[in-house]
Enzyme design. Structure first.
Site, PDB file in Angstrom:
ATOM      1  N   ASN A  67       0.882  -1.169   0.000  1.00 50.56           N
ATOM      2  CA  ASN A  67       0.000   0.000   0.000  1.00 50.56           C
ATOM      3  C   ASN A  67       0.921   1.221   0.000  1.00 50.56           C
ATOM      4  O   ASN A  67       1.467   1.590   1.034  1.00 50.56           O
ATOM      5  CB  ASN A  67      -0.891  -0.036   1.248  1.00 50.56           C
ATOM      6  CG  ASN A  67      -1.861   1.131   1.293  1.00 50.56           C
ATOM      7  OD1 ASN A  67      -1.799   2.043   0.455  1.00 50.56           O
ATOM      8  ND2 ASN A  67      -2.739   1.124   2.274  1.00 50.56           N
ATOM      9  N   GLU A  99      -8.243  -5.817   4.736  1.00 50.08           N
ATOM     10  CA  GLU A  99      -8.141  -5.442   3.324  1.00 50.08           C
ATOM     11  C   GLU A  99      -6.913  -6.074   2.669  1.00 50.08           C
ATOM     12  O   GLU A  99      -6.949  -6.463   1.503  1.00 50.08           O
ATOM     13  CB  GLU A  99      -8.088  -3.910   3.208  1.00 50.08           C
ATOM     14  CG  GLU A  99      -9.438  -3.271   3.493  1.00 50.08           C
ATOM     15  CD  GLU A  99      -9.348  -1.844   4.008  1.00 50.08           C
ATOM     16  OE1 GLU A  99      -9.009  -1.658   5.201  1.00 50.08           O
ATOM     17  OE2 GLU A  99      -9.621  -0.915   3.240  1.00 50.08           O
ATOM     18  N   ASN A 150     -13.994  -1.764  17.757  1.00 49.03           N
ATOM     19  CA  ASN A 150     -13.528  -1.604  19.145  1.00 49.03           C
ATOM     20  C   ASN A 150     -14.434  -0.820  20.075  1.00 49.03           C
ATOM     21  O   ASN A 150     -14.304  -0.935  21.283  1.00 49.03           O
ATOM     22  CB  ASN A 150     -12.151  -0.922  19.140  1.00 49.03           C
ATOM     23  CG  ASN A 150     -11.099  -1.798  18.491  1.00 49.03           C
ATOM     24  OD1 ASN A 150     -10.876  -2.907  18.948  1.00 49.03           O
ATOM     25  ND2 ASN A 150     -10.506  -1.318  17.419  1.00 49.03           N
ATOM     26  N   ARG A 208     -11.469   7.308  20.781  1.00 48.34           N
ATOM     27  CA  ARG A 208     -11.119   6.958  22.172  1.00 48.34           C
ATOM     28  C   ARG A 208     -11.083   8.208  23.045  1.00 48.34           C
ATOM     29  O   ARG A 208     -11.595   8.224  24.158  1.00 48.34           O
ATOM     30  CB  ARG A 208      -9.751   6.264  22.227  1.00 48.34           C
ATOM     31  CG  ARG A 208      -9.809   4.841  21.744  1.00 48.34           C
ATOM     32  CD  ARG A 208      -8.448   4.301  21.473  1.00 48.34           C
ATOM     33  NE  ARG A 208      -7.875   4.947  20.288  1.00 48.34           N
ATOM     34  CZ  ARG A 208      -6.899   4.434  19.571  1.00 48.34           C
ATOM     35  NH1 ARG A 208      -6.372   3.293  19.903  1.00 48.34           N
ATOM     36  NH2 ARG A 208      -6.449   5.053  18.503  1.00 48.34           N
ATOM     37  N   GLY A 233     -13.912   3.844  10.725  1.00 48.24           N
ATOM     38  CA  GLY A 233     -12.527   4.033  11.155  1.00 48.24           C
ATOM     39  C   GLY A 233     -12.273   5.522  11.169  1.00 48.24           C
ATOM     40  O   GLY A 233     -13.192   6.318  11.368  1.00 48.24           O
ATOM     41  N   ARG A 263      -2.670  -1.987  -3.374  1.00 45.88           N
ATOM     42  CA  ARG A 263      -3.926  -1.272  -3.139  1.00 45.88           C
ATOM     43  C   ARG A 263      -3.915  -0.023  -4.015  1.00 45.88           C
ATOM     44  O   ARG A 263      -2.931   0.729  -4.026  1.00 45.88           O
ATOM     45  CB  ARG A 263      -4.012  -0.853  -1.681  1.00 45.88           C
ATOM     46  CG  ARG A 263      -5.205   0.038  -1.456  1.00 45.88           C
ATOM     47  CD  ARG A 263      -5.164   0.688  -0.108  1.00 45.88           C
ATOM     48  NE  ARG A 263      -6.353   1.492   0.057  1.00 45.88           N
ATOM     49  CZ  ARG A 263      -6.352   2.672   0.664  1.00 45.88           C
ATOM     50  NH1 ARG A 263      -5.246   3.185   1.144  1.00 45.88           N
ATOM     51  NH2 ARG A 263      -7.469   3.344   0.779  1.00 45.88           N
ATOM     52  N   HIS A 320     -13.523   2.287   0.354  1.00 45.68           N
ATOM     53  CA  HIS A 320     -13.485   1.178   1.324  1.00 45.68           C
ATOM     54  C   HIS A 320     -14.086  -0.092   0.714  1.00 45.68           C
ATOM     55  O   HIS A 320     -14.542  -0.984   1.437  1.00 45.68           O
ATOM     56  CB  HIS A 320     -14.299   1.492   2.604  1.00 45.68           C
ATOM     57  CG  HIS A 320     -13.757   2.609   3.434  1.00 45.68           C
ATOM     58  ND1 HIS A 320     -14.582   3.500   4.094  1.00 45.68           N
ATOM     59  CD2 HIS A 320     -12.500   2.977   3.744  1.00 45.68           C
ATOM     60  CE1 HIS A 320     -13.848   4.367   4.764  1.00 45.68           C
ATOM     61  NE2 HIS A 320     -12.575   4.084   4.563  1.00 45.68           N
ATOM     62  N   ARG A 322     -13.280  14.683   8.638  1.00 44.02           N
ATOM     63  CA  ARG A 322     -14.078  15.075   7.461  1.00 44.02           C
ATOM     64  C   ARG A 322     -15.509  15.384   7.885  1.00 44.02           C
ATOM     65  O   ARG A 322     -16.068  14.712   8.746  1.00 44.02           O
ATOM     66  CB  ARG A 322     -14.096  13.961   6.414  1.00 44.02           C
ATOM     67  CG  ARG A 322     -12.737  13.683   5.811  1.00 44.02           C
ATOM     68  CD  ARG A 322     -12.861  12.711   4.636  1.00 44.02           C
ATOM     69  NE  ARG A 322     -11.563  12.134   4.335  1.00 44.02           N
ATOM     70  CZ  ARG A 322     -11.316  10.827   4.262  1.00 44.02           C
ATOM     71  NH1 ARG A 322     -12.286   9.951   4.428  1.00 44.02           N
ATOM     72  NH2 ARG A 322     -10.115  10.391   3.987  1.00 44.02           N
TER      73      ARG A 322
HETATM   74  P1  AMP Z   1      -8.892   2.796  11.160  1.00 43.87           P
HETATM   75  O1  AMP Z   1      -8.998   4.000  10.271  1.00 43.87           O
HETATM   76  O2  AMP Z   1      -9.803   1.682  10.801  1.00 43.87           O
HETATM   77  O3  AMP Z   1      -7.471   2.349  11.389  1.00 43.87           O
HETATM   78  O4  AMP Z   1      -9.418   3.292  12.600  1.00 43.87           O
HETATM   79  C1  AMP Z   1      -8.660   4.198  13.356  1.00 43.87           C
HETATM   80  C2  AMP Z   1      -9.542   4.796  14.424  1.00 43.87           C
HETATM   81  O5  AMP Z   1     -10.090   3.757  15.253  1.00 43.87           O
HETATM   82  C3  AMP Z   1      -8.776   5.684  15.388  1.00 43.87           C
HETATM   83  O6  AMP Z   1      -8.761   7.002  14.945  1.00 43.87           O
HETATM   84  C4  AMP Z   1      -9.572   5.570  16.661  1.00 43.87           C
HETATM   85  O7  AMP Z   1     -10.446   6.662  16.745  1.00 43.87           O
HETATM   86  C5  AMP Z   1     -10.419   4.332  16.495  1.00 43.87           C
HETATM   87  N1  AMP Z   1     -10.232   3.366  17.566  1.00 43.87           N
HETATM   88  C6  AMP Z   1      -9.256   2.445  17.719  1.00 43.87           C
HETATM   89  N2  AMP Z   1      -9.428   1.751  18.868  1.00 43.87           N
HETATM   90  C7  AMP Z   1     -10.541   2.231  19.451  1.00 43.87           C
HETATM   91  C8  AMP Z   1     -11.266   1.940  20.653  1.00 43.87           C
HETATM   92  N3  AMP Z   1     -10.856   0.989  21.493  1.00 43.87           N
HETATM   93  N4  AMP Z   1     -12.378   2.654  20.915  1.00 43.87           N
HETATM   94  C9  AMP Z   1     -12.794   3.607  20.070  1.00 43.87           C
HETATM   95  N5  AMP Z   1     -12.177   3.929  18.942  1.00 43.87           N
HETATM   96  C10 AMP Z   1     -11.057   3.259  18.618  1.00 43.87           C
END
Ligand code: AMP
Length: 404
Positions: free
Chosen positions: A7, A385, A335, A285, A210, A91, A180, A241
């Protein structure tokens, strides 16, 4: 049969080496800060300690060479020679209307990807650098490109057209593409396997939540509609965004604040969403931690964010005239117990019954979080992915007459 998945970003390159016999990851890693003064290489072999080093890597060809050196290194490596790598899968964010599925890289394919640079100026040129860098280091290796947009090419016109003059679609291909796609394809397939039902028999909404976030309506196993648009800005509220807004806001704000096109673009893509409303962070988080401590802006950001997801799930249930499965995936979706609870609590009218105990379990595998009697099944499906890219690459290489 080993497949290297790459990627490539403009200043980074992530990789995973798969053994396709058992789909295990032999090593993964990333090169960061390519072209900057001190590039960082992190290499994580499956059964050996992680290695990290800092050096000067000025372009992608050197980055790929460094990755190949590490993969074959006597101490840190996982293979004895680069000849053990049979194919490389990349990717690629934007496949436009040209790529409805993954493709073997040929000169024609490279020409077509270049034609799409305009549609994804931050991503596609970087992916092309990755393809060329592999070509220079391993001239005889077959390469495959897997597009984020390809899964959504099944959308009907009523879903993908914008109600603006058709000449803009004909001349400039202005339409919804969706993103996605690799993730939505992977998790919907996993969900069908988990439920032991044919994918084609399910009406699902897949919520990839995410840092970027999108919902996809999947009917008869195909993408029927998706929340991201011509670019990844449309749809759900995201980390930074804005997601959906009245398009008239853009010229109004540009006029009032004397903003240029690139400034307003940056505002909507990098300084909006959770970050803007909470005034705190784009990370869910931190938002939930602050909310639990009584921060009102964090609570508002959380409520807006989950409300939008609910709206899309409801809209897609209507669009498909039915819904039987909701999937949560990606960093937040996999999560955040509280996010899933907040979304599902507003969908009881559809027949969603969340099992709070199941929802609270921490696990890295596909699981049901609705009750057994819930009319709609709610699943958490960890996305992967890279694995789907490796699978597509493997399948295309096996089919291709060039490979024997
Ligand atoms: P991704 O783009 O799929 O890698 O997701 C990244 C995002 O997942 C991060 O910016 C966090 O906000 C969120 N994230 C990761 N772990 C947790 C968690 N335990 N609780 C809430 N959000 C989470």
């Amino acid at each position: 049969m080993k497949v290297l998945v790459i990627n490539a970003g403009s200043s980074s390159l992530k990789y995973q080496l798969y053994n396709m016999m058992d789909e295990s990851v032999l090593a993964s890693g990333r090169v960061e800060r390519i072209g900057m003064d001190s590039s960082i290489v992190t290499h994580e072999p499956a059964d050996k300690p992680e290695v990290k080093n800092v050096s000067e890597i000025l372009e992608h060809t050197t980055a790929v060479r460094r990755v190949l050196d590490l993969l074959t290194d006597a101490k840190h490596g996982v293979i004895s020679s680069i000849n053990e790598i049979h194919a490389v899968g990349h990717r690629v964010v934007h496949g436009g209307e040209t790529f409805k599925q993954s493709a073997l890289v040929t000169n024609d394919v490279k020409v077509e990807i270049r034609k799409l640079f305009d549609l994804a100026p931050l991503h596609n040129p970087a992916h092309m650098m990755g393809i060329l860098a592999v070509e220079e280091n391993m001239p005889d290796i077959p390469q495959v490109v897997v597009f984020d947009t390809a899964f959504h090419q099944t959308m009907p016109q009523q879903s993908y057209l914008y109600a603006i003059p058709m000449v803009l679609y004909r001349r400039h291909k202005v339409r919804r593409y969706g993103f996605h796609g690799t993730s939505h394809a992977y998790v919907s397939d996993q969900a069908a396997k988990f439920l032991n039902k044919p994918l084609e028999s399910l009406s699902m909404v897949s919520c990839h939540i995410g840092n970027g976030a999108s919902c996809t309506a999947i009917k008869d196993g195909k993408s029927f509609d998706t929340s991201m648009g011509m670019t990844p800005l449309e749809g759900l509220m995201m980390g930074t965004r804005s997601g959906d807004l009245d398009p008239a806001v853009v010229p109004y704000v540009m006029n009032k604040e004397d903003l240029s096109v690139s400034e307003v673009n940056s505002m909507l893509n990098k300084h909006s969403g959770l970050q803007a409303i909470s005034g705190l962070s784009s990370d869910m988080r931190e938002i939930t931690d602050a909310m639990n401590e009584g921060d009102k802006n964090a609570k508002l950001a959380f409520d807006m964010y989950t409300y939008r997801i609910r709206k899309y799930v409801g809209a897609y249930a209507a669009a498909m005239n039915g819904l039987d499965t909701i999937i949560f995936t990606a960093g937040v979706g996999e999560n955040s117990v509280v996010l899933r609870k907040a979304v599902c609590e507003g969908l009881t009218f559809l027949g969603v019954e969340l099992d709070e105990e199941r929802n609270s379990e921490r696990s890295k595998v596909t699981r049901r979080i609705s009750t057994d009697s819930s009319r709609i099944t709610v699943l958490v499906v960890p996305t992967n992915e890279e694995l789907l890219i490796a699978r597509d690459t493997y399948a295309i290489i096996r089919e291709s007459s060039d490979y024997n």
